[in-house]
Each structure stands twice: as C-alpha cells, then as structure tokens.
Scaffold this motif. Sequence first.
Motif, short mmCIF file in Angstrom:
data_model
loop_
_atom_site.label_atom_id
_atom_site.label_comp_id
_atom_site.label_asym_id
_atom_site.label_seq_id
_atom_site.Cartn_x
_atom_site.Cartn_y
_atom_site.Cartn_z
N SER A 1 -3.00 9.68 4.21
CA SER A 1 -1.90 9.94 3.27
C SER A 1 -2.34 10.41 1.89
CB SER A 1 -1.05 8.67 3.12
OG SER A 1 -1.86 7.57 2.75
N VAL A 2 -3.63 10.27 1.57
CA VAL A 2 -4.12 10.65 0.24
C VAL A 2 -5.28 11.63 0.38
CG1 VAL A 2 -5.10 9.83 -1.93
CG2 VAL A 2 -3.40 8.44 -0.73
N GLU A 3 -5.14 12.78 -0.23
CA GLU A 3 -6.15 13.83 -0.12
C GLU A 3 -7.28 13.65 -1.12
OE1 GLU A 3 -8.03 17.06 1.42
OE2 GLU A 3 -6.05 16.38 2.15
N SER A 4 -6.96 13.14 -2.30
CA SER A 4 -7.93 13.04 -3.39
C SER A 4 -8.78 11.77 -3.30
CB SER A 4 -7.19 13.07 -4.73
OG SER A 4 -8.01 12.63 -5.79
N LEU A 5 -10.10 11.95 -3.39
CA LEU A 5 -11.00 10.80 -3.40
C LEU A 5 -10.83 10.02 -4.71
CD1 LEU A 5 -13.23 9.11 -2.15
CD2 LEU A 5 -14.90 10.77 -3.02
N GLU A 6 -10.65 10.73 -5.80
CA GLU A 6 -10.44 10.09 -7.10
C GLU A 6 -9.22 9.18 -7.06
OE1 GLU A 6 -9.66 11.30 -11.80
OE2 GLU A 6 -9.76 12.84 -10.26
N PRO B 1 -8.60 13.77 4.61
CA PRO B 1 -7.88 12.86 3.71
C PRO B 1 -8.18 11.40 4.07
CG PRO B 1 -6.39 13.70 5.35
CD PRO B 1 -7.69 14.41 5.58
N TYR B 2 -7.70 10.48 3.21
CA TYR B 2 -8.14 9.09 3.29
C TYR B 2 -7.06 8.10 3.73
CZ TYR B 2 -11.86 11.36 0.76
OH TYR B 2 -12.87 12.23 0.41
N PHE B 3 -7.54 6.93 4.09
CA PHE B 3 -6.75 5.78 4.56
C PHE B 3 -6.33 5.97 6.02
CE2 PHE B 3 -5.76 5.69 -0.14
CZ PHE B 3 -6.75 4.75 -0.41
N TYR C 1 0.81 -1.22 0.00
CA TYR C 1 0.00 0.00 0.00
C TYR C 1 0.85 1.27 0.00
CZ TYR C 1 0.67 0.96 5.05
OH TYR C 1 1.20 1.27 6.28
N TRP C 2 1.97 1.26 0.71
CA TRP C 2 2.79 2.46 0.83
C TRP C 2 3.45 2.88 -0.49
CZ3 TRP C 2 3.46 -2.13 3.43
CH2 TRP C 2 4.52 -2.94 3.02
N GLU C 3 3.56 1.96 -1.42
CA GLU C 3 4.11 2.31 -2.72
C GLU C 3 3.11 3.12 -3.55
OE1 GLU C 3 5.35 -1.30 -4.57
OE2 GLU C 3 6.92 -1.73 -3.08
N TYR C 4 1.83 3.01 -3.20
CA TYR C 4 0.77 3.73 -3.89
C TYR C 4 0.33 4.99 -3.13
CZ TYR C 4 0.28 -0.32 -6.97
OH TYR C 4 0.53 -1.31 -7.90
N THR C 5 0.30 4.89 -1.81
CA THR C 5 -0.15 6.02 -1.00
C THR C 5 0.98 7.00 -0.67
OG1 THR C 5 0.28 4.85 1.08
CG2 THR C 5 -1.92 4.59 0.09
N LYS C 6 2.22 6.53 -0.86
CA LYS C 6 3.41 7.33 -0.49
C LYS C 6 3.41 7.65 1.00
CE LYS C 6 4.26 7.20 -4.87
NZ LYS C 6 5.18 6.15 -5.37
N SER C 7 2.93 6.73 1.80
CA SER C 7 2.88 6.91 3.25
C SER C 7 4.28 7.14 3.82
CB SER C 7 2.25 5.68 3.91
OG SER C 7 0.92 5.50 3.46
#
Length: 338
Positions: free
Chosen positions: A292-297, A286-288, A247-253
Amino acid sequence: MKSILSILIIAVFISCNSSSTEDTYAVKKVPEKSELNKQANTFFASVTQLEKKDLKEEKVNLGKRLYFDKRLSKNNTISCNSCHNLSTYGVDNLPTSPGDTKEFGTRNSPSVLYAHLHSSQFWDGRAKDVEEQAGMPILNPVEHSIPDSLYIVKKLKKIDNYVKSFNEVYPESGLTFENLTNAIGAFERKMTPVSQFDRYLDGDEDALTAKQKDGLKAFINNACITCHSGVALGGSMMQKFGLFGNYWEYTKSKKIDKGLAEVTVKSSDEYIFKVPSLRNITKTSPYFHDGSVESLEKSIKIMAKLQSNKDITEDEVADIISFLESLEADLDPEMKTL
C-alpha cells in the motif's frame, strides 16, 4: 678479521629475518572492531557466518528449472519467477500480483532472496520453510491454479526430461509433489548474496560510509532492532502491525487485512503479520503486506509511529535509508535465467 665479518653477516641476517617476520605479522593482523561494529554484531549476523548446507548441484539445477517453468501453472502462464522475479531482487514490484487466471492476489509478493533464513513463510507464517512454501502457490486457485498435487505430477510426468531428472536426483521415489517442492527449496537456499553490511559485520570498517554508520546508529537508537534483527534483519517473528494505532489509517490500505487471524480465526491474532526481512528493502517496493505504500521514506515514518510511537526526524530517515542501502546484494547472473 674473518670472525668479525662472520658476526656482521649473522647480525644482518637476523635483523632482516626479524623485520620480515614483523612485516608478515603486520599484514595478517586484523584491526580491532569499533564499538559500533561490536554493537552491531550483538544484534545482527553476517551471511558469511552461516553454516554451509551440502546441496547437490543436480538437485539445485532441477529446482532452478522448475522455478522458471510456467508449466507449473494450469494455463502455462505463471512460474515462481513471475511474482518473485530474480532479475529484480526476487519481487515483481507490484502491490499484489496477477495469477494464472489473471485475478490478483490480496497480499504483496515478498522477495524470495534470503527467504530460507526466515523462521516461517508467507505474511501469516503458515508455512514452516521454503520447501513447504513452494507448493502452496502451485495449488492456490488464484496463483498457479493447479487443482491438486496429483494433477501437476501427472502433467510433469509427460515430460521425459523431468522424469529422467527426478529419477536421478530422487532415485528412491522419482517425480512426486514432495520432491518437486524439495528441489525448488534447494534452489532457493542458494539465494544468499553477500552485502556491504555483511562485510562490515565481518570486520571491514570501510565497508560502510560515515552516513551509513550514522544510519546504523539511528536504526538501533529508534528501536528498529526490536523486530528487525538477526541475519535477515527480520523474518524471525510475528508482530502486530499497529501497536500504537490502526495501520490502515496510516497506509491508506484499501482493505483491512486481519493477518494471522485469517488463519487461526482468533481475535487475539488480528493484524499480526510476519516481520519482513529488510535485506534489499531499497529495491523491493511497494511496502507492507498489501503493497500500500510506495515510498520507503514514508514507510519508515509509519513504522516509527505505529510500532515505537516515535515521530522520527527527516535526518534520521535519510540516514536510515543510507544504512538500508548497505543491505543491497544481488544474485550471480547465472542464477537469474535458465
């Protein structure tokens, strides 16, 4: 002649009465649900169908006062409403939240609206219900920073109005930590506003727009219902975040959170989190788990890829967002402030 006239009058009366009965039936007749609506009712449930709990008004009002009271923190700076702001759909719209010591927590504060419908509480599911959950932030050194339950009980017992209210609501035990969390939980159990989607599930076909119905179809067809189903559209199960990737590779957590494993210390529980509810999701960025992710899209695309191994189209994302907007529902104004 009189006999003929009488027959005519009776015939007219019967005709009018028959017409009136048919008109009344036509008004009361409920239109048959569409196939999409029937399908939706197999995966979801309307909050209007929930069994009403008998919550005493005095207990709810006490819970409300406690929910907004910053004296439930050691330095009188943090209330439940600080991180779960009822004026902004039960969240503070921050990635993580500052506590009584100004230190930030490590996980995103989820919405308190509809939380009582979840099978467990917190991202790692460590509390069984909203009553148990209510006490944990109070005793958390980063959040409310109260040293122990006896400390907060002694603090509140110095406030005559609280002592009086607890004695009235809980005549057998008065002001205890258990009763404190029970009262807050009672207030939170009133947070179940009705959305457009609930009205749709109840049979109002016009409650959703054509685009929202397309979004509902896309939501179902892209397997979002695997985890986001039921009355809360989530909140009922634990799931690994990243079934088809890290997940962190996509969310950049910034931090790799091991989720449930941090509680159980089991490698098999790594990266498992409670599935969040999607009600009011368009309002609670933001989400998760780490915000770590602001955009719902972007979040929808990440979920499709990580959880279903799908590259979802832009049109499907737009439609799903439109559907998610039908889940928006706010509390009555009197619940948002003291």
